[in-house]
Scaffold this active site. Sequence first.
Site, PDB file in Angstrom:
ATOM      1  CB  SER A 134      -1.099  -0.177   0.939  1.00 28.91           C
ATOM      2  OG  SER A 134      -1.793   0.821   1.043  1.00 28.91           O
ATOM      3  CD  GLU A 144      -5.761  -4.704  -3.034  1.00 32.58           C
ATOM      4  OE1 GLU A 144      -5.790  -3.935  -2.032  1.00 32.58           O
ATOM      5  OE2 GLU A 144      -4.689  -5.213  -3.422  1.00 32.58           O
ATOM      6  CG  HIS A 161      -5.709  -2.719   1.006  1.00 27.61           C
ATOM      7  ND1 HIS A 161      -4.966  -2.483  -0.214  1.00 27.61           N
ATOM      8  CD2 HIS A 161      -5.302  -1.463   1.846  1.00 27.61           C
ATOM      9  CE1 HIS A 161      -4.065  -1.579  -0.076  1.00 27.61           C
ATOM     10  NE2 HIS A 161      -4.245  -1.131   1.373  1.00 27.61           N
TER      11      HIS A 161
END
Length: 514
Positions: free
Chosen positions: A204, A322, A425
């Site tokens: 990320s 995600e 995610h």
Amino acid sequence: MKKFWSAGLGITLLAATACAPAAAVSDAVDPAVVVTAQGAVRGEADGAVRSFQGIPYAEADRFEAPRPAAGWDGVRDATEPGEPCAQPAGYPIGEYSTEEDCLDLNVTTPAGAEDGLPVIVWIHGGSMMFGMGDLYGPDRLAAGGAVVVSMNYRLGVTSFLTHPDLPESGALALDDQRAALRWVRENIAAFGGDPGNVTVMGQSGGGLGICGHLVSPESEGLFQRAIVQSAPCSAPGAASRDRGTAEAEGAEVIDAVGCADAGDVAACLREVPIGELVEAYGPWREPRPVSGTPALPLPVDEALEAGRFHRVPVLIGVNHDEENGMVLGTELASGAPMADGEYEPAVREAYGDDADAVLRRYPRGDAAGPSLARVRTDSVWSVPTLDTARALSRRTDVRMYEFAERGTPWFAGYDEPSFPADSQHMAELPYIFDLELFQGLTPAQAAFGDRLIGAWTRFAATGDPSGGGEAEWDRLRDDRGPAGWYVQSLDSGEWGRADFAREHGYGFWSRLGG
């Protein structure tokens, strides 16, 4: 919460080794003591790994570039992590802090290992606003055969506040990370690592930092491979921003703390209590390094497309679902699942003139929440990640993956979600690191984690994640067209090629974007 989901004695020994170079493993009898260029450190050497925490790698004044950390006499205790860098409250992956003396790192290495191990330098995520290196327990990753380094680096306002009177600010997170990589180059051999075989790895926001290092002239030679997790470098504005945008954002903060009309804005800002700066910056920004500088001459997406990046092997990937966690977090914050009638307005708000085409391609399914998550996953994550892999593959070796596990651990202490989070995610992280954020792994999940760690450490050692009895992991080859867009699907079953472009609407989004 809502925003989190949207979107690191022995005097005799020291005298005997004071002149010894840090580039060789210490001859000390005590495996918990290592001599670095700044001085000796005592960590812990129990069990399968040796652990050293809270080692200063640099120091810096507010809004200024980092400089090497000062040395010390005696043996420094390295059994506790350093303080997190200044950051607001808001993300579970962070911790409220007003600490500015925070440029510390942690080293974990297999116990009893020989010299010359591959080195993995982990750059934590958190939107470049939150986080700390020690949150990610590295023992299992290190036991897989690598020296693992994590770090704290400046975040949010202390890294990205941009103004003409602050010539060094605007990308200090990347400067700090580079300082840590220089420390690694100088010192990691003393811990058994190979300074000539360093892999930078981030997820990320940390992965977006690696995007910056891949294209930064000032990061050249500091790493030999890169692992980029859930960080689509090629999306415009995802990994960098222009100075005008950054200065406009900075002006809001400078005005809020009463320095806008100061004769010396920089001096005024250095007198403002750090807590006030953190509060004025707020918790919900998405800062990015400023481009148009010697360290970042071009925006990251443009540099990748132009081929102006370091020719190192790259392992890059994205999670199959995600946006599930972002939508689920919004539902938890609101206290109810997304209503069916909210789906179309949400798509129209996000996609404007393209909304009709998006709604035809993605009609609402049985529930609004997972339908919206699918649209966002494909457009925001999957498609630009394949774009990134394609751009890189034209000039260097690239392996791409999709983390596609179902039934992944949910966040510890939170209500059960209204639909399965699956490969949301961050879902891959508890398989690689020990993370108290998540529910514990089952034995089957831990076994899958061992397989992931094996692939990651093989890549760190050789630049190729193949092996370990898994299906061959082909390079992604853009010169062969869509047939060469090889993406390895990673789950607890047998690994193999994912039908990635078709499943995530790559052609549709590419035409829409064009």
